[in-house]
Design a protein around this motif. Structure first.
Motif, short mmCIF file in Angstrom:
data_model
loop_
_atom_site.label_atom_id
_atom_site.label_comp_id
_atom_site.label_asym_id
_atom_site.label_seq_id
_atom_site.Cartn_x
_atom_site.Cartn_y
_atom_site.Cartn_z
N UNK A 155 -3.19 11.98 6.20
CA UNK A 155 -2.39 10.76 6.28
C UNK A 155 -2.24 10.27 7.71
N UNK A 156 -1.99 11.20 8.63
CA UNK A 156 -1.90 10.82 10.03
C UNK A 156 -3.20 10.24 10.53
N UNK A 157 -4.33 10.82 10.11
CA UNK A 157 -5.64 10.33 10.53
C UNK A 157 -5.91 8.94 9.96
N UNK A 158 -5.60 8.73 8.68
CA UNK A 158 -5.81 7.42 8.06
C UNK A 158 -4.97 6.36 8.74
N UNK A 159 -3.71 6.69 9.04
CA UNK A 159 -2.84 5.73 9.73
C UNK A 159 -3.39 5.40 11.11
N UNK A 160 -3.89 6.41 11.82
CA UNK A 160 -4.46 6.18 13.15
C UNK A 160 -5.69 5.28 13.07
N UNK A 161 -6.54 5.50 12.08
CA UNK A 161 -7.73 4.66 11.91
C UNK A 161 -7.34 3.22 11.60
N UNK A 162 -6.31 3.05 10.77
CA UNK A 162 -5.86 1.70 10.46
C UNK A 162 -5.34 0.97 11.69
N UNK A 163 -4.55 1.68 12.50
CA UNK A 163 -4.03 1.07 13.73
C UNK A 163 -5.16 0.75 14.70
N UNK A 164 -6.13 1.65 14.80
CA UNK A 164 -7.28 1.40 15.69
C UNK A 164 -8.05 0.16 15.24
N UNK A 165 -8.20 -0.02 13.94
CA UNK A 165 -8.92 -1.18 13.42
C UNK A 165 -8.19 -2.47 13.76
N UNK B 21 -4.18 0.55 5.44
CA UNK B 21 -4.51 1.94 5.75
C UNK B 21 -3.33 2.67 6.37
N UNK B 22 -2.58 1.98 7.23
CA UNK B 22 -1.39 2.60 7.81
C UNK B 22 -0.38 2.93 6.72
N UNK B 23 -0.18 2.00 5.77
CA UNK B 23 0.72 2.26 4.65
C UNK B 23 0.25 3.42 3.79
N UNK B 24 -1.07 3.47 3.53
CA UNK B 24 -1.63 4.57 2.74
C UNK B 24 -1.41 5.90 3.46
N UNK B 25 -1.67 5.90 4.76
CA UNK B 25 -1.55 7.14 5.53
C UNK B 25 -0.13 7.65 5.61
N UNK B 26 0.83 6.75 5.84
CA UNK B 26 2.21 7.17 6.04
C UNK B 26 2.97 7.39 4.73
N UNK B 27 2.46 6.86 3.64
CA UNK B 27 3.22 6.78 2.39
C UNK B 27 3.87 8.10 1.99
N UNK B 28 3.11 9.18 2.04
CA UNK B 28 3.61 10.44 1.50
C UNK B 28 3.94 11.48 2.56
N UNK B 29 3.83 11.12 3.83
CA UNK B 29 4.12 12.09 4.88
C UNK B 29 5.62 12.40 4.94
N UNK C 148 0.84 -1.20 0.00
CA UNK C 148 0.00 0.00 0.00
C UNK C 148 0.87 1.25 0.00
N UNK C 149 1.95 1.23 0.77
CA UNK C 149 2.85 2.38 0.81
C UNK C 149 3.49 2.62 -0.55
N UNK C 150 3.98 1.56 -1.19
CA UNK C 150 4.62 1.71 -2.49
C UNK C 150 3.63 2.24 -3.53
N UNK C 151 2.41 1.69 -3.53
CA UNK C 151 1.42 2.11 -4.51
C UNK C 151 1.01 3.57 -4.32
N UNK C 152 0.84 3.98 -3.07
CA UNK C 152 0.39 5.35 -2.81
C UNK C 152 1.47 6.38 -3.09
#
Length: 384
Positions: free
Chosen positions: A273-283, A299-307, A249-253
């Motif tokens: 991105x921080x919010x998406x990563x937090x939601x992924x970790x919560x899940x 979701x964590x990979x998507x959130x952190x990918x471009x930060x 997910x990180x590579x694709x994003x």
């Protein structure tokens, strides 16, 4: 103004080459551990030497790039990385492994700073956000390096061949880039490299954000499979799905990261991105099963990918020369990547692994709340 197309292609090739080398190295770690009969503790110490070498070299690389030019220094450090990569396959004992891993870590960390600083300079000339495309090339290189290493092992190639054969490709990429297009871009700041200066508050905040992001990334890399295996009582192969989802997910994003920054703005990309990563970790932590592990870690990979690419870009704009700001953010980020896993392990001993991993959720939320404003302010300061 002509956009530096050749320089962008050459620098992308360096990112790809570096990722290829790290991917190939990661696949060979278990075989080196077995060949030297290392315990888990001894291997941990050796890998710590790799990280320590990077942390020592990163600030020095920023000063070298500021003085001699990021293009020239990137070419020199790329060659140093090529020379250092096969060395772990040659060592006969633990002590020498620690020494060569310190050297390899130093070469890798210094190259990381110089190539990111050079990418930031190119981005400034390009006059558009393109940093994520460089990091996408690195991620793709890592996946290719790991796949190539696994294929070589499956065909009976030894550890030396597993590192040397990819290293030939890496060397060709770096030397071709150096000869044709690794030219210096933007002003040099000899005075900034001649003495020590304290970072500004803005750069310090960006460095802290890089620390938190890479702390999460390092902890996910080392603890995701352990958590899933304990929480789900499943096989290691199934438990590894979490990190696989994260990495892909990180590579694709990162491939579409530059478009996201252009359309949404750097501040929105970091905050969301921080919010998406937090939601992924919560899940994952709240409802652990195979499906939520794949979705949550993706979701964590998507959130952190471009930060981190956005932070590096902002840090590069916040100092006299890009490499200086990038070196500060990269050093802090690498420190986070280093201390994250042992901190989670320490917390797990007192609180249990699930509660300890909640610290990652807190880190992602801090990035969400603070990061957007920090990178947006860096853009404003550049324009003033």
């Amino acid at each position: 103004m002509m956009k530096p197309v050749a320089e962008r292609i050459a620098t992308t090739a360096v990112f790809l080459a570096n990722g290829l080398g790290i991917g190939a190295w990661a696949v060979e770690v278990p075989r080196i551990k077995e060949a030297l009969s290392l315990s888990d503790t001894s291997l941990g110490v050796a890998l710590f030497c790799f990280a320590l070498g990077a942390i020592v070299a990163m600030p020095l690389a920023g000063r070298l790039a500021a003085r001699f030019g990021s293009g020239r220094v990137t070419a020199f450090l790329g060659v140093a990385f090529v020379l250092a990569l096969p060395l772990p396959a040659l060592v006969p004992d633990f002590a020498l492994l620690c020494a060569v891993l310190f050297a390899l870590g130093a070469a890798n960390g210094a190259l990381d700073v110089s190539m990111n600083g050079h990418a930031s300079a190119i981005e400034g000339e390009w006059q558009a956000p393109i940093m994520s495309s460089f990091h996408a090339a690195w991620s793709m290189g890592g996946l290719l390096g790991a796949a190539a290493g696994a294929a070589l092992q499956a065909n009976g190639i030894g550890t030396m061949g597993g590192l040397l054969l990819p290293d030939v490709v890496i060397g060709a990429l770096i030397l071709t880039s150096a000869v044709f297009a690794l030219r210096d871009i933007g002003p040099r700041a000899v005075t900034s490299a001649s003495g020590f200066t304290l970072p500004s508050a803005g750069v310090t905040k960006l460095a802290a954000l890089a620390f938190l992001c890479m702390l999460v990334e390092g902890a996910v890399a080392d603890w995701s499979a352990v958590f899933l295996r304990s929480a789900l009582d499943t096989q290691a192969s199934a438990a590894a799905l979490g990190y696989s989802s994260f990495a892909f997910a990180m590579a694709a994003c990162r491939v579409v990261g530059d478009v996201s920054v252009r359309r949404l703005g750097a501040g929105v990309v970091v905050a969301s991105g921080g919010l998406i990563a937090a939601l992924g970790l919560a899940l994952v932590l709240g409802y652990p099963n195979v499906v939520t592990a794949c979705v949550g870690f993706a979701l964590v990979g998507i959130g952190l990918a471009n930060i981190v690419p956005v932070i590096f870009s902002a840090a590069g704009r916040s100092t006299t020369t890009p490499a200086v700001g990038v070196s500060m953010a990269a050093t802090a980020g690498y420190a986070g990547f280093l201390v994250g896993p042992p901190l989670i392990g320490l917390g797990a001993g007192f609180l249990g692994l699930r509660l300890a991993l909640c610290a990652l959720l807190l880190a992602a939320l801090i990035v969400c709340l603070v990061g957007g404003k920090a990178v947006s302010r860096a853009g404003v300061e550049q324009a003033v």
